[in-house]
Design a protein around this motif. Sequence first.
Motif, PDB file in Angstrom:
ATOM      1  N   GLU A  14       0.833  -1.209   0.000  1.00  0.00           N
ATOM      2  CA  GLU A  14       0.000   0.000   0.000  1.00  0.00           C
ATOM      3  C   GLU A  14       0.864   1.254   0.000  1.00  0.00           C
ATOM      4  OE1 GLU A  14      -3.045   0.430  -0.461  1.00  0.00           O
ATOM      5  OE2 GLU A  14      -4.185  -1.325   0.176  1.00  0.00           O
ATOM      6  N   MET A  15       1.966   1.236   0.730  1.00  0.00           N
ATOM      7  CA  MET A  15       2.850   2.399   0.762  1.00  0.00           C
ATOM      8  C   MET A  15       3.495   2.634  -0.597  1.00  0.00           C
ATOM      9  SD  MET A  15       4.740   2.786   4.405  1.00  0.00           S
ATOM     10  CE  MET A  15       5.231   4.413   3.867  1.00  0.00           C
ATOM     11  N   ILE A  16       3.933   1.568  -1.248  1.00  0.00           N
ATOM     12  CA  ILE A  16       4.538   1.708  -2.583  1.00  0.00           C
ATOM     13  C   ILE A  16       3.512   2.255  -3.568  1.00  0.00           C
ATOM     14  CG2 ILE A  16       5.510   0.415  -4.518  1.00  0.00           C
ATOM     15  CD1 ILE A  16       6.782  -1.475  -2.456  1.00  0.00           C
ATOM     16  N   ALA A  17       2.289   1.733  -3.497  1.00  0.00           N
ATOM     17  CA  ALA A  17       1.243   2.171  -4.416  1.00  0.00           C
ATOM     18  C   ALA A  17       0.850   3.625  -4.197  1.00  0.00           C
ATOM     19  CB  ALA A  17       0.019   1.273  -4.270  1.00  0.00           C
ATOM     20  N   SER A  18       1.013   4.131  -2.973  1.00  0.00           N
ATOM     21  CA  SER A  18       0.579   5.495  -2.662  1.00  0.00           C
ATOM     22  C   SER A  18       1.667   6.546  -2.875  1.00  0.00           C
ATOM     23  CB  SER A  18       0.083   5.566  -1.214  1.00  0.00           C
ATOM     24  OG  SER A  18       1.144   5.266  -0.312  1.00  0.00           O
ATOM     25  N   LEU A  19       2.878   6.123  -3.275  1.00  0.00           N
ATOM     26  CA  LEU A  19       3.952   7.083  -3.525  1.00  0.00           C
ATOM     27  C   LEU A  19       3.618   7.950  -4.741  1.00  0.00           C
ATOM     28  CD1 LEU A  19       7.070   4.765  -3.008  1.00  0.00           C
ATOM     29  CD2 LEU A  19       6.283   6.557  -1.459  1.00  0.00           C
ATOM     30  N   SER A  20       3.953   9.219  -4.662  1.00  0.00           N
ATOM     31  CA  SER A  20       3.693  10.119  -5.781  1.00  0.00           C
ATOM     32  C   SER A  20       4.776  10.041  -6.849  1.00  0.00           C
ATOM     33  CB  SER A  20       3.587  11.561  -5.272  1.00  0.00           C
ATOM     34  OG  SER A  20       4.825  11.999  -4.734  1.00  0.00           O
ATOM     35  N   LYS A  21       5.933   9.504  -6.521  1.00  0.00           N
ATOM     36  CA  LYS A  21       7.047   9.424  -7.457  1.00  0.00           C
ATOM     37  C   LYS A  21       6.991   8.114  -8.239  1.00  0.00           C
ATOM     38  CE  LYS A  21       9.828  12.342  -4.455  1.00  0.00           C
ATOM     39  NZ  LYS A  21      11.041  12.529  -3.653  1.00  0.00           N
ATOM     40  N   PRO A  22       7.545   8.101  -9.460  1.00  0.00           N
ATOM     41  CA  PRO A  22       7.534   6.874 -10.267  1.00  0.00           C
ATOM     42  C   PRO A  22       8.247   5.726  -9.566  1.00  0.00           C
ATOM     43  CG  PRO A  22       8.186   8.759 -11.598  1.00  0.00           C
ATOM     44  CD  PRO A  22       8.155   9.232 -10.178  1.00  0.00           C
ATOM     45  N   THR A  23       7.668   4.547  -9.645  1.00  0.00           N
ATOM     46  CA  THR A  23       8.246   3.360  -9.026  1.00  0.00           C
ATOM     47  C   THR A  23       8.249   2.208 -10.020  1.00  0.00           C
ATOM     48  OG1 THR A  23       6.071   2.762  -8.136  1.00  0.00           O
ATOM     49  CG2 THR A  23       7.552   3.984  -6.684  1.00  0.00           C
ATOM     50  N   VAL A  24       9.294   1.402  -9.972  1.00  0.00           N
ATOM     51  CA  VAL A  24       9.402   0.207 -10.819  1.00  0.00           C
ATOM     52  C   VAL A  24       9.891  -0.942  -9.952  1.00  0.00           C
ATOM     53  CG1 VAL A  24      10.622  -0.871 -12.746  1.00  0.00           C
ATOM     54  CG2 VAL A  24       9.832   1.477 -12.955  1.00  0.00           C
ATOM     55  N   THR A  25       9.214  -2.085 -10.045  1.00  0.00           N
ATOM     56  CA  THR A  25       9.641  -3.270  -9.306  1.00  0.00           C
ATOM     57  C   THR A  25      10.266  -4.282 -10.251  1.00  0.00           C
ATOM     58  OG1 THR A  25       7.388  -4.141  -9.493  1.00  0.00           O
ATOM     59  CG2 THR A  25       7.988  -3.103  -7.415  1.00  0.00           C
ATOM     60  N   VAL A  26      11.249  -5.018  -9.725  1.00  0.00           N
ATOM     61  CA  VAL A  26      11.893  -6.098 -10.471  1.00  0.00           C
ATOM     62  C   VAL A  26      11.882  -7.339  -9.594  1.00  0.00           C
ATOM     63  CG1 VAL A  26      13.946  -6.857 -11.693  1.00  0.00           C
ATOM     64  CG2 VAL A  26      13.412  -4.426 -11.584  1.00  0.00           C
ATOM     65  N   VAL A  27      11.280  -8.414 -10.090  1.00  0.00           N
ATOM     66  CA  VAL A  27      11.279  -9.686  -9.375  1.00  0.00           C
ATOM     67  C   VAL A  27      12.401 -10.540  -9.937  1.00  0.00           C
ATOM     68  CG1 VAL A  27      10.008 -11.795  -8.861  1.00  0.00           C
ATOM     69  CG2 VAL A  27       8.816  -9.602  -8.893  1.00  0.00           C
ATOM     70  N   ILE A  28      13.386 -10.847  -9.114  1.00  0.00           N
ATOM     71  CA  ILE A  28      14.478 -11.733  -9.509  1.00  0.00           C
ATOM     72  C   ILE A  28      14.464 -12.925  -8.555  1.00  0.00           C
ATOM     73  CG2 ILE A  28      15.939  -9.961 -10.548  1.00  0.00           C
ATOM     74  CD1 ILE A  28      17.465  -9.800  -7.915  1.00  0.00           C
ATOM     75  N   GLY A  29      14.668 -14.096  -9.087  1.00  0.00           N
ATOM     76  CA  GLY A  29      14.621 -15.282  -8.234  1.00  0.00           C
ATOM     77  C   GLY A  29      13.179 -15.673  -7.969  1.00  0.00           C
ATOM     78  N   GLY A  30      12.521 -14.968  -7.068  1.00  0.00           N
ATOM     79  CA  GLY A  30      11.136 -15.272  -6.748  1.00  0.00           C
ATOM     80  C   GLY A  30      10.424 -14.133  -6.058  1.00  0.00           C
ATOM     81  N   GLY A  31       9.148 -14.024  -6.310  1.00  0.00           N
ATOM     82  CA  GLY A  31       8.296 -13.062  -5.618  1.00  0.00           C
ATOM     83  C   GLY A  31       7.051 -13.794  -5.161  1.00  0.00           C
ATOM     84  N   HIS A  32       7.220 -14.645  -4.156  1.00  0.00           N
ATOM     85  CA  HIS A  32       6.182 -15.592  -3.780  1.00  0.00           C
ATOM     86  C   HIS A  32       5.215 -15.021  -2.750  1.00  0.00           C
ATOM     87  CE1 HIS A  32       8.615 -18.526  -5.913  1.00  0.00           C
ATOM     88  NE2 HIS A  32       9.643 -18.237  -5.134  1.00  0.00           N
ATOM     89  N   SER A  33       4.037 -15.666  -2.688  1.00  0.00           N
ATOM     90  CA  SER A  33       3.079 -15.421  -1.618  1.00  0.00           C
ATOM     91  C   SER A  33       2.712 -13.939  -1.496  1.00  0.00           C
ATOM     92  CB  SER A  33       3.643 -15.978  -0.305  1.00  0.00           C
ATOM     93  OG  SER A  33       2.675 -16.005   0.705  1.00  0.00           O
ATOM     94  N   ILE A  34       2.949 -13.332  -0.337  1.00  0.00           N
ATOM     95  CA  ILE A  34       2.601 -11.925  -0.137  1.00  0.00           C
ATOM     96  C   ILE A  34       3.554 -11.001  -0.901  1.00  0.00           C
ATOM     97  CG2 ILE A  34       4.015 -11.431   1.887  1.00  0.00           C
ATOM     98  CD1 ILE A  34       0.313 -10.437   1.266  1.00  0.00           C
ATOM     99  N   GLY A  35       4.593 -11.568  -1.498  1.00  0.00           N
ATOM    100  CA  GLY A  35       5.452 -10.792  -2.380  1.00  0.00           C
ATOM    101  C   GLY A  35       4.755 -10.399  -3.674  1.00  0.00           C
TER     102      GLY A  35
END
Length: 255
Positions: A113-134
């Motif tokens: 929720e905090m990442i989604a509410s940021l006003s600045k551009p954001t980019v995520t990179v999943v390396i290896g794994g982004g499991h479950s609540i990730g």
Amino acid sequence: MDTQRQNEAGAQHATESELPPTELPVEKKPVVEYIQQLGQTSVPTAGESNLYCLTIIGQIEGHIVLPPQNKTTKYEHLIPQLVAAEQNPHIEGILIILNTVGGDVEAGLAIAEMIASLSKPTVTVVIGGGHSIGVPIAVASTYSFIAESATMTIHPIRMNGLVIGVPQTFEYIEKMQERVVRFVTSHSRITDVHFKELMFKTGDLNRDIGTAVGGKDAVEYGLMDGIGGIGQALTYLNNLIASRRELKSAGGLTQ
């Protein structure tokens, strides 16, 4: 008189030379403390990079402290970092790198929720794994990348430990699960029906644990936006920053 001055200067020089060579300047110590305690450097200041890199690795630790042998990311460390990056005028974009097995559901949702509410551009990179609540954290950004070899495990919410009041606990888990589904589907292109189908599907690679989704499949399903790594993520983030600058100079952006 001159001899006395020379002796004082020599004593001062000797005192300075006796300082241990590993002694760091005062202004450098906070950065070292950030590396030791949080595993990353402090928010850049003026003249440094305009991007901030946030890493989420291992197991996301919530209200319960995990054993010391576990590699964890503490959400109470991430929240002030996100606030600091949002407030810092020199930071124009945030890169979030994930390699996590999941963890505490509420802590993971709080980070997402905090990442989604940021006003600045954001980019995520999943390396290896982004499991479950990730998964919610991975889709919370402006744009999301996943490495071709990475996987994301989608499964129902589970609890461990003593359960008192089974019907009430089941209702609580069901509502928490709906929160996760609602967040993921509202921040990605995957449909509610398809995500729940993956969540409750059994008999595949992970048996009754859930469904393991590879990089290409995650993009095909609409869960992630594109295949890529650090280079692609940085290029896209810089393009988002450039677009934001143009919008701001045109008067369409107040912040």
